[in-house]
Write a protein that holds these residues in place. Structure first.
Motif, PDB file in Angstrom:
ATOM      1  N   SER A 167       2.291  -0.259   0.244  1.00  0.00           N
ATOM      2  CA  SER A 167       3.105   0.833   0.779  1.00  0.00           C
ATOM      3  C   SER A 167       4.361   1.041  -0.058  1.00  0.00           C
ATOM      4  O   SER A 167       4.749   2.181  -0.352  1.00  0.00           O
ATOM      5  N   HIS A 168       4.985  -0.064  -0.456  1.00  0.00           N
ATOM      6  CA  HIS A 168       6.192   0.033  -1.288  1.00  0.00           C
ATOM      7  C   HIS A 168       5.867   0.654  -2.644  1.00  0.00           C
ATOM      8  O   HIS A 168       6.629   1.487  -3.155  1.00  0.00           O
ATOM      9  N   CYS A 169       4.740   0.259  -3.239  1.00  0.00           N
ATOM     10  CA  CYS A 169       4.319   0.844  -4.520  1.00  0.00           C
ATOM     11  C   CYS A 169       4.073   2.348  -4.379  1.00  0.00           C
ATOM     12  O   CYS A 169       4.394   3.122  -5.289  1.00  0.00           O
ATOM     13  N   ASN A 170       3.503   2.757  -3.250  1.00  0.00           N
ATOM     14  CA  ASN A 170       3.301   4.194  -3.006  1.00  0.00           C
ATOM     15  C   ASN A 170       4.631   4.935  -2.997  1.00  0.00           C
ATOM     16  O   ASN A 170       4.777   5.995  -3.612  1.00  0.00           O
ATOM     17  N   ASP A 171       5.609   4.376  -2.284  1.00  0.00           N
ATOM     18  CA  ASP A 171       6.929   5.018  -2.199  1.00  0.00           C
ATOM     19  C   ASP A 171       7.571   5.127  -3.568  1.00  0.00           C
ATOM     20  O   ASP A 171       8.114   6.185  -3.938  1.00  0.00           O
ATOM     21  N   LYS A 172       7.529   4.053  -4.328  1.00  0.00           N
ATOM     22  CA  LYS A 172       8.174   4.047  -5.639  1.00  0.00           C
ATOM     23  C   LYS A 172       7.447   4.941  -6.641  1.00  0.00           C
ATOM     24  O   LYS A 172       8.075   5.562  -7.505  1.00  0.00           O
ATOM     25  N   LYS A 173       6.152   5.029  -6.517  1.00  0.00           N
ATOM     26  CA  LYS A 173       5.399   5.910  -7.409  1.00  0.00           C
ATOM     27  C   LYS A 173       5.738   7.373  -7.114  1.00  0.00           C
ATOM     28  O   LYS A 173       5.894   8.181  -8.038  1.00  0.00           O
ATOM     29  N   THR A 174       5.845   7.721  -5.830  1.00  0.00           N
ATOM     30  CA  THR A 174       6.223   9.083  -5.452  1.00  0.00           C
ATOM     31  C   THR A 174       7.618   9.420  -5.971  1.00  0.00           C
ATOM     32  O   THR A 174       7.847  10.502  -6.531  1.00  0.00           O
TER      33      THR A 174
END
Length: 736
Positions: A636-643
């Protein structure tokens, strides 16, 4: 044609259209509803009376916000700032929605956003809010903020308010509220010379937002500099999107090898497959310094090939649980801007110890296949290895080899290469890779994959602080590399899911939102465009085969590609133990059941986790401590940072384009109409691949709509008495 004399990103404009704050004195009326208690929220979610999701606020119309409905096919509309109850864009919120029998369904007009990432916030949606007039029942609204994903930092301008103990901060992002900033935080001469700061950018952090005020409270964090200048704007973008661009700490750097130059320990060599004598090479952009993937393609006596993908073994250096691992997991991704890169890992790792530099022994994780010339895989091997790249090729080098298969390249035409692998051997390997990649690519699209290629801009910088803008579409050499990276990622996904069915980190891509696809299908039908949206494969075929054969075919395809990207959802990382149905694992665009990211561990932390899972599955790594819940949290954190990284990249490109237009303009370019509003129309500027909204400032204009198709008639002032100039504007028309 359209003329661009100035291109001003919204974030660079001083406030002029948000009015002035109302008096803060006197009795205060409650503006926002009080939040529910944690206990009530928990019970409401269990009973299905509440819905949890990420809030998305329309960047063009900040009073409109959405969260995804539970079925994922449409959005729930939150009407007005009061309805979102102090939540900011990206926050995880809980929304109270009326029973379905009380929904009032009404269409909302599409309002194109300025970038691909934010276009999704201004799409045609179903409005589920009840018309509450006379009912005494509230429409959907936020009742609880589960997690404040937004950084609460904003870039903007300060305004002096006479007789007030605070200044008014107006963010350039209108989705963020205006903020009261204490005067002691402001520059020492702000009160006496407020005009000097009219065009100065500041960073403010929101500290609270009372429920009886339309304005938040905050503190001034930093004075950035003149609006419109590259460095202040860039720093503002990074802070606003919570990108950590600080130097790595001594503790983090202490996790790296201290004895330099570093060499591979002999005991480590004994645990790996030695591929140093093989013809292995890298193909990257000419300016790349973090080389994390290499390729090999060796002919076999039986007419097949031994084809390898070799990825930098970052997990060897980033030990699970140490300070370096912690900071990498927090940053989660490298952030690429026009003029700089904010690395996920220290440069010693990115550019030296892990980078697969030529003529240097490097640790890798390899996937090696025995493959036929037609692209059929006969066998597969995973394992830790050591390689010695024989040459660093750029995309241009590889492209020239592909375009001249019979040419004998001279030594000065290509980079230095290892003596044991002559250039003609490398040339033939590139040609073999290209031939296999073409077959793999053809098979993918025949099997139902989708690719939405769009024109992208890049900048050539000079030492004189000026630059040139160029636009490009993909050529063969990047596609060659991409094809084998996709193959390695898919193979790795199968391997780690077989070994760890409850804690594998995969990447899924949900299908597009049904309602939006239906609307786009209706629009295309009315326009006489035969686009089949039934599957990813049929959409890809439609965009490449059914758009006519005239001088505007390529422009028509570019516009439709942009329009078709709007209903698409974002791909996301997830833990397999969280989603129980394998059908939900699918990657829509690739049309494959399992996919992950394995090939870029230097710049993506998700790949580091996948490397650890792969090593554990093969018995060539340490015991894996990760639990499924931890994998999902990091996913979930990787998703946020990628966005966030994607948005920062887009804003950086917009910033440089605005400076480019300012320095080089006015620029004339052909554009094609993408959409019609009642007082404006959107165009795609074909040469630059950018979208622009053109507002009607002519003598007279008339708008009418039939179904989904709008038509705008513009009437300019007469060039001759009694002879007005009339032009009708329709979607797909060139802008005049």
């Amino acid at each position: 044609p359209v003329r661009m004399e100035m291109w001003s990103p919204v974030r660079s404009l001083p406030p002029s259209n948000r009015g002035t704050p109302r008096s803060q004195g006197g009795s205060k009326k409650q503006v926002f509803e009080a939040y529910m208690t944690t206990e009530d929220v928990s019970h409401g979610l269990k009973r299905g009376e509440l819905i949890q999701g990420s809030i998305r606020i329309n960047p063009k119309k900040y009073h409109e916000a959405f969260i995804a409905a539970p079925d994922g096919k449409r959005d729930i509309f939150l009407d007005g700032t009061a309805a979102r109850n102090r939540a900011l864009n990206g926050d995880v919120v809980v929304v109270q929605v009326l029973p379905q029998e009380q929904w009032k369904v009404s269409s909302m007009e599409e309002d194109s956003a300025s970038t691909e990432a934010e276009e999704q916030l201004a799409k045609r949606v179903e409005n589920f809010s009840l018309n509450a007039t006379g009912t005494g029942i509230s429409p959907p609204q936020v009742v609880y903020i589960v997690e404040q994903k937004h950084s609460r930092a904003a870039t903007g301008f300060l305004k002096f308010l006479p007789d007030k103990p605070f200044a008014m901060f107006s963010p350039v992002d209108h989705r963020v509220p205006r903020v009261n900033v204490p005067l002691p935080d402001c520059p020492h001469d702000f009160c006496s010379r407020p005009g000097d700061y009219a065009n100065i950018l500041f960073i403010v952090r929101i500290t609270s937002w009372p429920d009886d005020s339309n304005f938040a409270e905050g503190r001034l964090a930093k004075t950035l500099g003149q609006a419109g200048e590259i460095e202040p704007e860039t720093e503002g973008i990074l802070i606003e999107y919570d990108v950590d661009f600080s130097e790595f700490s001594v503790e983090v750097l202490g996790c790296l090898p201290q004895k330099l130059p570093w060499t591979i320990p002999p005991e480590e060599l004994g645990n790996r497959r030695d591929l140093r004598k093989e013809c292995i090479f890298t193909i990257d952009p000419a300016t790349a310094r973090d080389l994390d993937d290499a390729l090999s393609c060796k002919p076999l006596p039986d007419g097949n090939f031994e084809l390898g993908v070799h990825i930098a073994d970052v997990s060897y250096f980033v030990e699970e649980g140490n300070a370096l691992d912690f900071i990498a997991s927090r940053r989660a991704t490298s952030v690429y801007m026009v003029q700089k890169v904010i690395p996920m890992l220290p440069r010693l790792l990115c550019e030296e110890l892990c980078s697969l530099n030529p003529l240097t022994d490097r640790l890798t994780f390899s996937v090696i296949w025995k493959i036929t010339p037609e692209g059929k895989i006969l066998s597969e091997w995973f394992g830790r290895s050591v390689i010695r790249s024989c040459v660093k090729l750029s995309y241009d080098h590889a492209q020239s080899m592909i375009e001249a298969p019979d040419k004998l390249f001279q030594a000065d035409e290509l980079p230095p290469c290892a003596a044991e692998h002559p250039m003609d051997e490398i040339h033939q390997a590139v040609l073999n890779l290209h031939a296999i990649a073409k077959r793999l690519r053809a098979q993918r699209f025949q099997g139902g994959a989708l690719r939405l290629d769009q024109v992208r801009g890049y900048y050539t910088m000079s030492c004189m602080s000026s630059f040139c803008f160029n636009a490009f579409l993909a050529v063969f050499s990047p596609r060659l590399v991409e094809e084998f990276m996709l193959l390695a990622n898919m193979a790795t996904a199968h391997q780690i899911y077989r070994s760890f069915p409850n804690k594998a980190l995969l990447r899924r891509h949900p299908p597009p939102q049904t309602k939006m696809v239906d609307d786009l299908q209706e629009f295309c039908d009315q326009m006489g465009l035969h686009i089949d949206f039934s599957t990813a494969g049929t959409l890809h075929k439609s965009l490449n085969e059914t758009l006519g054969d005239d001088e505007y075919t390529s422009a028509r395809k570019e516009v439709l590609t942009h329009m078709c990207s709007r209903p698409m959802q974002m791909a996301m990382y997830f833990c397999t133990g969280v989603l129980k149905e394998e059908l939900l694992f699918r990657h829509y665009a690739l049309n494959v059941p399992f996919y992950t990211h394995f090939t870029s561990p230097i710049r993506r932390y998700a790949d580091v986790i996948v490397h650890r899972l792969l090593a554990a599955s093969l018995g060539c790594g340490t015991h894996l401590e990760l639990k499924g819940e931890e994998v999902q949290k990091q996913a979930s954190h990787c998703n946020d940072k990628k966005t966030a990284s994607k948005r920062v990249q887009e804003l950086s490109s917009e910033l440089f384009f605005s400076v480019f237009v300012k320095e080089s303009g006015p620029l004339d370019s052909e554009a094609m109409v993408m959409g019609i509003l009642d007082q404006a129309f959107d165009v795609l500027v074909l040469r630059y691949g950018v979208q622009k909204r053109i507002y009607c400032k002519v003598s007279t204009f008339h708008f009418h709509k039939v179904g989904k198709k709008g038509e705008l008639t513009l009437v300019w002032a007469a060039e001759e008495p009694g002879k007005p100039s009339v032009r009708q504007v329709r979607p797909r028309h060139r802008a005049k």
